[in-house]
Design a protein around this motif. Sequence first.
Motif, PDB file in Angstrom:
ATOM      1  N   MET A  24       0.838  -1.200   0.000  1.00 41.91           N
ATOM      2  CA  MET A  24       0.000   0.000   0.000  1.00 41.91           C
ATOM      3  C   MET A  24       0.878   1.257   0.000  1.00 41.91           C
ATOM      4  SD  MET A  24      -3.122  -0.887  -0.235  1.00 41.91           S
ATOM      5  CE  MET A  24      -3.923   0.662   0.203  1.00 41.91           C
ATOM      6  N   ILE A  25       0.268   2.345  -0.379  1.00 43.27           N
ATOM      7  CA  ILE A  25       0.968   3.627  -0.451  1.00 43.27           C
ATOM      8  C   ILE A  25       0.669   4.441   0.807  1.00 43.27           C
ATOM      9  CG2 ILE A  25       1.074   5.819  -1.690  1.00 43.27           C
ATOM     10  CD1 ILE A  25       0.466   4.337  -4.227  1.00 43.27           C
ATOM     11  N   ASP A  26       1.695   5.080   1.354  1.00 49.69           N
ATOM     12  CA  ASP A  26       1.512   5.995   2.481  1.00 49.69           C
ATOM     13  C   ASP A  26       0.949   7.301   1.910  1.00 49.69           C
ATOM     14  OD1 ASP A  26       1.754   7.843   4.551  1.00 49.69           O
ATOM     15  OD2 ASP A  26       3.562   6.898   5.353  1.00 49.69           O
ATOM     16  N   THR A  27      -0.373   7.419   1.911  1.00 51.88           N
ATOM     17  CA  THR A  27      -1.017   8.564   1.269  1.00 51.88           C
ATOM     18  C   THR A  27      -0.729   9.878   1.996  1.00 51.88           C
ATOM     19  OG1 THR A  27      -3.060   8.016   2.458  1.00 51.88           O
ATOM     20  CG2 THR A  27      -2.861   7.223   0.190  1.00 51.88           C
ATOM     21  N   ALA A  28      -0.476   9.809   3.292  1.00 46.63           N
ATOM     22  CA  ALA A  28      -0.175  11.042   4.041  1.00 46.63           C
ATOM     23  C   ALA A  28       1.153  11.625   3.559  1.00 46.63           C
ATOM     24  CB  ALA A  28      -0.135  10.759   5.538  1.00 46.63           C
ATOM     25  N   LYS A  83      -4.286  20.820  -2.829  1.00 45.96           N
ATOM     26  CA  LYS A  83      -3.644  21.014  -1.535  1.00 45.96           C
ATOM     27  C   LYS A  83      -4.677  21.119  -0.419  1.00 45.96           C
ATOM     28  CE  LYS A  83      -0.174  23.774   0.852  1.00 45.96           C
ATOM     29  NZ  LYS A  83       0.820  24.879   0.738  1.00 45.96           N
ATOM     30  N   GLY A  84      -4.420  20.361   0.643  1.00 47.83           N
ATOM     31  CA  GLY A  84      -5.318  20.377   1.789  1.00 47.83           C
ATOM     32  C   GLY A  84      -6.438  19.366   1.724  1.00 47.83           C
ATOM     33  N   GLU A  85      -6.712  18.821   0.533  1.00 47.89           N
ATOM     34  CA  GLU A  85      -7.765  17.807   0.382  1.00 47.89           C
ATOM     35  C   GLU A  85      -7.224  16.433   0.775  1.00 47.89           C
ATOM     36  OE1 GLU A  85     -10.838  18.209  -0.482  1.00 47.89           O
ATOM     37  OE2 GLU A  85     -10.957  20.150  -1.498  1.00 47.89           O
ATOM     38  N   PRO A  86      -8.072  15.573   1.340  1.00 48.00           N
ATOM     39  CA  PRO A  86      -7.614  14.206   1.643  1.00 48.00           C
ATOM     40  C   PRO A  86      -7.275  13.462   0.361  1.00 48.00           C
ATOM     41  CG  PRO A  86      -9.996  14.404   1.925  1.00 48.00           C
ATOM     42  CD  PRO A  86      -9.476  15.791   1.719  1.00 48.00           C
ATOM     43  N   LEU A  87      -6.261  12.608   0.430  1.00 47.93           N
ATOM     44  CA  LEU A  87      -5.798  11.852  -0.728  1.00 47.93           C
ATOM     45  C   LEU A  87      -6.213  10.399  -0.598  1.00 47.93           C
ATOM     46  CD1 LEU A  87      -4.086  11.621  -3.349  1.00 47.93           C
ATOM     47  CD2 LEU A  87      -2.101  11.201  -1.870  1.00 47.93           C
ATOM     48  N   GLU A  88      -6.865   9.881  -1.634  1.00 47.48           N
ATOM     49  CA  GLU A  88      -7.249   8.468  -1.663  1.00 47.48           C
ATOM     50  C   GLU A  88      -6.515   7.783  -2.805  1.00 47.48           C
ATOM     51  OE1 GLU A  88     -11.447   8.182  -2.042  1.00 47.48           O
ATOM     52  OE2 GLU A  88     -11.872   9.193  -0.132  1.00 47.48           O
ATOM     53  N   ALA A  89      -6.066   6.550  -2.561  1.00 48.33           N
ATOM     54  CA  ALA A  89      -5.368   5.760  -3.579  1.00 48.33           C
ATOM     55  C   ALA A  89      -6.103   4.443  -3.786  1.00 48.33           C
ATOM     56  CB  ALA A  89      -3.926   5.500  -3.160  1.00 48.33           C
ATOM     57  N   ARG A  90      -6.473   4.160  -5.029  1.00 47.64           N
ATOM     58  CA  ARG A  90      -7.172   2.906  -5.352  1.00 47.64           C
ATOM     59  C   ARG A  90      -6.346   2.120  -6.358  1.00 47.64           C
ATOM     60  NH1 ARG A  90     -10.951   1.363  -9.293  1.00 47.64           N
ATOM     61  NH2 ARG A  90     -11.247   3.520 -10.034  1.00 47.64           N
ATOM     62  N   PHE A  91      -6.041   0.878  -6.005  1.00 42.38           N
ATOM     63  CA  PHE A  91      -5.234   0.026  -6.872  1.00 42.38           C
ATOM     64  C   PHE A  91      -5.968  -0.251  -8.180  1.00 42.38           C
ATOM     65  CE2 PHE A  91      -3.900  -4.240  -8.333  1.00 42.38           C
ATOM     66  CZ  PHE A  91      -2.527  -4.031  -8.441  1.00 42.38           C
ATOM     67  N   LEU A  92      -5.266  -0.036  -9.308  1.00 40.48           N
ATOM     68  CA  LEU A  92      -5.854  -0.305 -10.623  1.00 40.48           C
ATOM     69  C   LEU A  92      -5.309  -1.583 -11.232  1.00 40.48           C
ATOM     70  CD1 LEU A  92      -5.874   3.254 -12.276  1.00 40.48           C
ATOM     71  CD2 LEU A  92      -7.795   2.021 -11.241  1.00 40.48           C
ATOM     72  N   SER A  93      -3.996  -1.723 -11.266  1.00 33.63           N
ATOM     73  CA  SER A  93      -3.397  -2.919 -11.853  1.00 33.63           C
ATOM     74  C   SER A  93      -1.935  -2.972 -11.458  1.00 33.63           C
ATOM     75  CB  SER A  93      -3.520  -2.898 -13.386  1.00 33.63           C
ATOM     76  OG  SER A  93      -2.798  -1.814 -13.933  1.00 33.63           O
ATOM     77  N   GLY A  94      -1.318  -4.103 -11.758  1.00 30.50           N
ATOM     78  CA  GLY A  94       0.099  -4.213 -11.477  1.00 30.50           C
ATOM     79  C   GLY A  94       0.532  -5.645 -11.300  1.00 30.50           C
ATOM     80  N   LEU A  96      -4.965   4.754  -8.864  1.00 29.53           N
ATOM     81  CA  LEU A  96      -5.703   5.973  -9.150  1.00 29.53           C
ATOM     82  C   LEU A  96      -5.694   6.834  -7.895  1.00 29.53           C
ATOM     83  CD1 LEU A  96      -7.603   7.737 -10.897  1.00 29.53           C
ATOM     84  CD2 LEU A  96      -9.511   6.380  -9.983  1.00 29.53           C
ATOM     85  N   LEU A  97      -5.237   8.067  -8.033  1.00 29.94           N
ATOM     86  CA  LEU A  97      -5.208   9.007  -6.915  1.00 29.94           C
ATOM     87  C   LEU A  97      -6.348  10.002  -7.065  1.00 29.94           C
ATOM     88  CD1 LEU A  97      -1.371   9.814  -6.782  1.00 29.94           C
ATOM     89  CD2 LEU A  97      -2.618   7.996  -5.570  1.00 29.94           C
ATOM     90  N   THR A  98      -7.106  10.175  -6.007  1.00 32.19           N
ATOM     91  CA  THR A  98      -8.213  11.124  -6.004  1.00 32.19           C
ATOM     92  C   THR A  98      -8.028  12.095  -4.856  1.00 32.19           C
ATOM     93  OG1 THR A  98      -9.713   9.451  -6.934  1.00 32.19           O
ATOM     94  CG2 THR A  98     -10.717  11.393  -5.928  1.00 32.19           C
ATOM     95  N   ARG A  99      -8.088  13.369  -5.189  1.00 36.86           N
ATOM     96  CA  ARG A  99      -7.910  14.411  -4.181  1.00 36.86           C
ATOM     97  C   ARG A  99      -8.901  15.518  -4.483  1.00 36.86           C
ATOM     98  NH1 ARG A  99      -2.259  17.285  -2.225  1.00 36.86           N
ATOM     99  NH2 ARG A  99      -2.779  17.149  -0.005  1.00 36.86           N
ATOM    100  N   VAL A 138      -2.817   9.475 -11.790  1.00 39.76           N
ATOM    101  CA  VAL A 138      -2.409   8.077 -11.676  1.00 39.76           C
ATOM    102  C   VAL A 138      -0.948   8.038 -11.271  1.00 39.76           C
ATOM    103  CG1 VAL A 138      -2.019   5.926 -12.952  1.00 39.76           C
ATOM    104  CG2 VAL A 138      -4.084   7.279 -13.385  1.00 39.76           C
ATOM    105  N   ILE A 139      -0.629   7.179 -10.310  1.00 32.88           N
ATOM    106  CA  ILE A 139       0.756   6.994  -9.894  1.00 32.88           C
ATOM    107  C   ILE A 139       1.246   5.641 -10.406  1.00 32.88           C
ATOM    108  CG2 ILE A 139       0.089   6.023  -7.641  1.00 32.88           C
ATOM    109  CD1 ILE A 139       2.647   7.288  -6.486  1.00 32.88           C
TER     110      ILE A 139
END
Length: 340
Positions: free
Chosen positions: A1-5, A19-30, A38-41, A47-48
């Motif tokens: 998992m990614i350390d989103t903080a 900036k200032g919005e919470p960051l969510e990361a959802r696994f797409l593939s790999g 997928l990063l949503t803020r 995408v990372i």
Amino acid sequence: MIDTARLADWMDAAGLPGKGEPLEARFLSGGTQNEIYLLTRGEEQSVIRLPPENAPADRDKGILREWRITAALDGTDVPHTPAIAVCTDHSVIGRTFYLMGYVDGWSPMGARNGWPAPFDTDAEARNGLAYQLAEGIALLSKVDWRAKGLHDLGRPDGFHDRQVARWTSFFEHNKGRELDGMDVATNWLRENKPLDFIPGLMHGDYQFANVMFKHGKPAQLAALIDWEMGTVGDPKLDLAWMVQGWPEDMHSPAAANTSYVNLTGMPTREQLVAHYAEVSGRQVDDLDYYLVLAKWKLAIVLERGFQRAGDDIKLQSFGPIVPKLMREAAELAESTEYKS
């Protein structure tokens, strides 16, 4: 998992939106090579792309190679994911990574059970998918790679000599069986390599699996993706790689039974090659050489997977495919009068 903080702090320091919005990361593939999230803020999405946690250290070089190509495509006609930012500081999330724009589209990898609407019923629209596929690498071949700072990405001088030497050595290193026709195809490639070609940017694994399309018709490429094999070399190998498995009869059972897409009723190989030539401005009279090289190389690539298959059913399935590809390479070589 990614350390989103920690990732969010880095994004803030880099001046990225959200900036200032919470960051969510959802696994797409790999898998073993890359992981994609997928990063949503807030209203921002990106995408990372990064190596898996247990990847060898040299995988960082691959990530940076992909980043260079992705960034170089900005400002070109090649459909691509926008380049956002790259980070080599492992103190952020433990790995080198880059961010790219989110592409709202669909992948043919999801078309195993049939093309999505409207391409399932509209033959003309479905044909457009194939022409767009060919157009993607035609446009890629026209990128001024020197002006884009990619002069050291590959070594076009001696490209074909190295292809044969490298992949022959690769086969010998992983050798588990003899392949009928390999000597014939290998010797033919050595004797018939192009004496001259126009170097260009290559994808390296160009096929329906590595592009995305926009939703709806007409068919439009949204992005070329997955640049692990990207280099500067001979772009016509991309073309041959794309069409090497194209059946002779587009209404035959073979057209319906390709690895992951149904090609029934699609344009013929000749039509796609002609479209590539028109868009790219490259001559394609010597395509047979590249088809032999593509079949030969793909056979060696898949053979490595087969020799390491273990209990992996997918890799086991390469077993009968490899000899077929190598025989096809040898038969095409023996039937081709072309000499460079």
